[in-house]
Write a protein that holds these residues in place. Sequence first.
Motif, mmCIF file in Angstrom:
data_model
loop_
_atom_site.group_PDB
_atom_site.id
_atom_site.type_symbol
_atom_site.label_atom_id
_atom_site.label_comp_id
_atom_site.label_asym_id
_atom_site.label_seq_id
_atom_site.Cartn_x
_atom_site.Cartn_y
_atom_site.Cartn_z
ATOM 1 N N ALA A 73 8.748 -9.854 11.028
ATOM 2 C CA ALA A 73 9.367 -10.930 10.251
ATOM 3 C C ALA A 73 8.333 -11.932 9.773
ATOM 4 O O ALA A 73 8.412 -12.440 8.640
ATOM 5 N N ALA A 74 7.333 -12.227 10.613
ATOM 6 C CA ALA A 74 6.291 -13.168 10.202
ATOM 7 C C ALA A 74 5.453 -12.598 9.061
ATOM 8 O O ALA A 74 5.084 -13.318 8.130
ATOM 9 N N HIS A 75 5.144 -11.304 9.104
ATOM 10 C CA HIS A 75 4.419 -10.686 7.986
ATOM 11 C C HIS A 75 5.238 -10.793 6.694
ATOM 12 O O HIS A 75 4.687 -11.091 5.625
ATOM 13 N N SER A 76 6.540 -10.564 6.798
ATOM 14 C CA SER A 76 7.404 -10.659 5.618
ATOM 15 C C SER A 76 7.438 -12.093 5.091
ATOM 16 O O SER A 76 7.348 -12.327 3.876
ATOM 17 N N ASP A 77 7.565 -13.066 6.002
ATOM 18 C CA ASP A 77 7.590 -14.464 5.571
ATOM 19 C C ASP A 77 6.244 -14.887 4.990
ATOM 20 O O ASP A 77 6.188 -15.676 4.033
ATOM 21 N N LEU A 78 5.160 -14.373 5.543
ATOM 22 C CA LEU A 78 3.844 -14.645 4.963
ATOM 23 C C LEU A 78 3.784 -14.121 3.532
ATOM 24 O O LEU A 78 3.239 -14.777 2.637
ATOM 25 N N ALA A 84 4.525 -17.159 -3.534
ATOM 26 C CA ALA A 84 4.700 -18.503 -4.093
ATOM 27 C C ALA A 84 3.372 -19.083 -4.561
ATOM 28 O O ALA A 84 3.325 -19.882 -5.504
ATOM 29 N N LEU A 85 2.273 -18.665 -3.940
ATOM 30 C CA LEU A 85 0.937 -19.116 -4.322
ATOM 31 C C LEU A 85 0.304 -18.212 -5.382
ATOM 32 O O LEU A 85 -0.877 -18.354 -5.686
ATOM 33 N N GLN A 86 1.095 -17.274 -5.915
ATOM 34 C CA GLN A 86 0.617 -16.336 -6.943
ATOM 35 C C GLN A 86 -0.463 -15.396 -6.412
ATOM 36 O O GLN A 86 -1.264 -14.865 -7.174
ATOM 37 N N ARG A 87 -0.454 -15.169 -5.113
ATOM 38 C CA ARG A 87 -1.425 -14.245 -4.500
ATOM 39 C C ARG A 87 -0.699 -12.913 -4.249
ATOM 40 O O ARG A 87 -0.395 -12.529 -3.130
ATOM 41 N N HIS A 88 -0.392 -12.245 -5.356
ATOM 42 C CA HIS A 88 0.557 -11.135 -5.305
ATOM 43 C C HIS A 88 0.044 -9.930 -4.516
ATOM 44 O O HIS A 88 0.803 -9.304 -3.773
ATOM 45 N N LYS A 89 -1.211 -9.589 -4.685
ATOM 46 C CA LYS A 89 -1.728 -8.421 -3.980
ATOM 47 C C LYS A 89 -1.739 -8.650 -2.473
ATOM 48 O O LYS A 89 -1.447 -7.735 -1.686
ATOM 49 N N GLU A 90 -2.054 -9.867 -2.055
ATOM 50 C CA GLU A 90 -2.014 -10.182 -0.634
ATOM 51 C C GLU A 90 -0.572 -10.174 -0.127
ATOM 52 O O GLU A 90 -0.301 -9.736 1.004
ATOM 53 N N ALA A 91 0.347 -10.658 -0.965
ATOM 54 C CA ALA A 91 1.762 -10.634 -0.588
ATOM 55 C C ALA A 91 2.234 -9.199 -0.378
ATOM 56 O O ALA A 91 2.932 -8.889 0.597
ATOM 57 N N LEU A 92 1.825 -8.314 -1.288
ATOM 58 C CA LEU A 92 2.205 -6.914 -1.165
ATOM 59 C C LEU A 92 1.675 -6.325 0.134
ATOM 60 O O LEU A 92 2.399 -5.591 0.836
ATOM 61 N N ALA A 93 0.445 -6.647 0.480
ATOM 62 C CA ALA A 93 -0.128 -6.146 1.735
ATOM 63 C C ALA A 93 0.665 -6.657 2.940
ATOM 64 O O ALA A 93 0.847 -5.926 3.924
ATOM 65 N N SER A 94 1.147 -7.895 2.869
ATOM 66 C CA SER A 94 1.944 -8.441 3.976
ATOM 67 C C SER A 94 3.263 -7.692 4.119
ATOM 68 O O SER A 94 3.694 -7.376 5.235
ATOM 69 N N TYR A 95 3.909 -7.410 2.995
ATOM 70 C CA TYR A 95 5.167 -6.660 3.070
ATOM 71 C C TYR A 95 4.932 -5.241 3.580
ATOM 72 O O TYR A 95 5.731 -4.710 4.359
ATOM 73 N N ASP A 96 3.835 -4.634 3.163
ATOM 74 C CA ASP A 96 3.515 -3.295 3.651
ATOM 75 C C ASP A 96 3.301 -3.305 5.161
ATOM 76 O O ASP A 96 3.715 -2.377 5.874
ATOM 77 N N ARG A 97 2.656 -4.355 5.658
ATOM 78 C CA ARG A 97 2.442 -4.467 7.101
ATOM 79 C C ARG A 97 3.768 -4.657 7.827
ATOM 80 O O ARG A 97 4.007 -4.053 8.887
ATOM 81 N N ALA A 98 4.652 -5.461 7.265
ATOM 82 C CA ALA A 98 5.968 -5.664 7.883
ATOM 83 C C ALA A 98 6.723 -4.348 7.974
ATOM 84 O O ALA A 98 7.348 -4.039 9.005
ATOM 85 N N ILE A 99 6.655 -3.560 6.915
ATOM 86 C CA ILE A 99 7.368 -2.282 6.885
ATOM 87 C C ILE A 99 6.739 -1.277 7.835
ATOM 88 O O ILE A 99 7.436 -0.485 8.476
ATOM 89 N N ALA A 100 5.410 -1.316 7.956
ATOM 90 C CA ALA A 100 4.749 -0.419 8.905
ATOM 91 C C ALA A 100 5.209 -0.709 10.329
ATOM 92 O O ALA A 100 5.370 0.206 11.145
ATOM 93 N N LEU A 101 5.447 -1.984 10.620
ATOM 94 C CA LEU A 101 5.907 -2.371 11.953
ATOM 95 C C LEU A 101 7.398 -2.112 12.141
ATOM 96 O O LEU A 101 7.848 -1.845 13.261
ATOM 97 N N LYS A 102 8.152 -2.202 11.036
ATOM 98 C CA LYS A 102 9.616 -2.066 11.117
ATOM 99 C C LYS A 102 10.074 -1.264 9.901
ATOM 100 O O LYS A 102 10.455 -1.839 8.868
ATOM 101 N N PRO A 103 10.062 0.056 9.978
ATOM 102 C CA PRO A 103 10.338 0.894 8.799
ATOM 103 C C PRO A 103 11.734 0.725 8.192
ATOM 104 O O PRO A 103 11.929 1.110 7.036
ATOM 105 N N ASP A 104 12.666 0.174 8.934
ATOM 106 C CA ASP A 104 14.017 -0.018 8.395
ATOM 107 C C ASP A 104 14.254 -1.468 7.960
ATOM 108 O O ASP A 104 15.394 -1.937 7.916
ATOM 109 N N TYR A 105 13.216 -2.166 7.568
ATOM 110 C CA TYR A 105 13.278 -3.593 7.250
ATOM 111 C C TYR A 105 13.701 -3.769 5.789
ATOM 112 O O TYR A 105 12.870 -3.829 4.886
#
Length: 271
Positions: A73-78, A84-105
């Motif tokens: 959840a923290a990776h997703s919130d990050l 919001a800071l327009q750091r889209h590629k980093e945001a995508l990496a955070s969501y990918d990490r959240a999904i790797a930890l929780k595949p049904d997220y």
Amino acid sequence: MNAPQDLLRHARALHQQGMLAEAGTICGSILRSQPNNADALHLAGIVALQTGRPQQGVELIGKALRLNARNAAAHSDLGAGLRALQRHKEALASYDRAIALKPDYARAYYNRAIVLADLQRHAEALASYDRAITLRPDHAEAHANRGAILAGLRRDEDALAAYDRAIALKPDHARAHYNRGAVLAALQRPADALASYDRAIALQPDHAEAHINRGVVLADLHRPDEALASYDRAIGLRPNHADAHYNRAKLLADLQRHADALTSFDRAIAL
């Protein structure tokens, strides 16, 4: 209620009730005595994001993740803060990490799709929305956003089905009704498009774009007086909307009201 865990439970309850300032104050109190409390840092970061302070939110959640890197959840919130800071590629990496930890997220797939759309990676965004919907079929926003991607890919019939599903789940979804109207207009179904725009406006009377598009459809239906009223309403809502003045000018020219048309064209050009 002095133990940090009791205070944190109280802060979470306040947060769920929408009492963001109060929740943030309690998190601050916890962090003064326990600066490495990962859960308090995470919640404080969420509050910062939700109160328009994305940089602070990213810093707080980042610190929480350095203490507990396996919090999906923290990776997703990050990711939300980074977007919001327009750091889209980093945001995508955070969501990918959240999904790797929780595949049904489902929420992470949904937010990942939004970032992919920001990056113009539409096919990947569509796949991410599809995954979110598979995990949570009643996610009206995912269906509506999926419709927007499909419309952008000129898959109008599929987009219409997606909007219909969103509306079935959430009948008061003004944006879905508006976008549905645009697809119906593209499919040369002006009467149906008009009904969708009317519904969007009933739900959100200050939706200037809906008034403009309604005017276009009414002009196509040879109802010029009503079309002109729609353009005027849009201009009343957004006086500096160049497209509204331009469409108004074209209609006035068609009505042989050349002096009025020229005034509207001049205004559109000035804008």
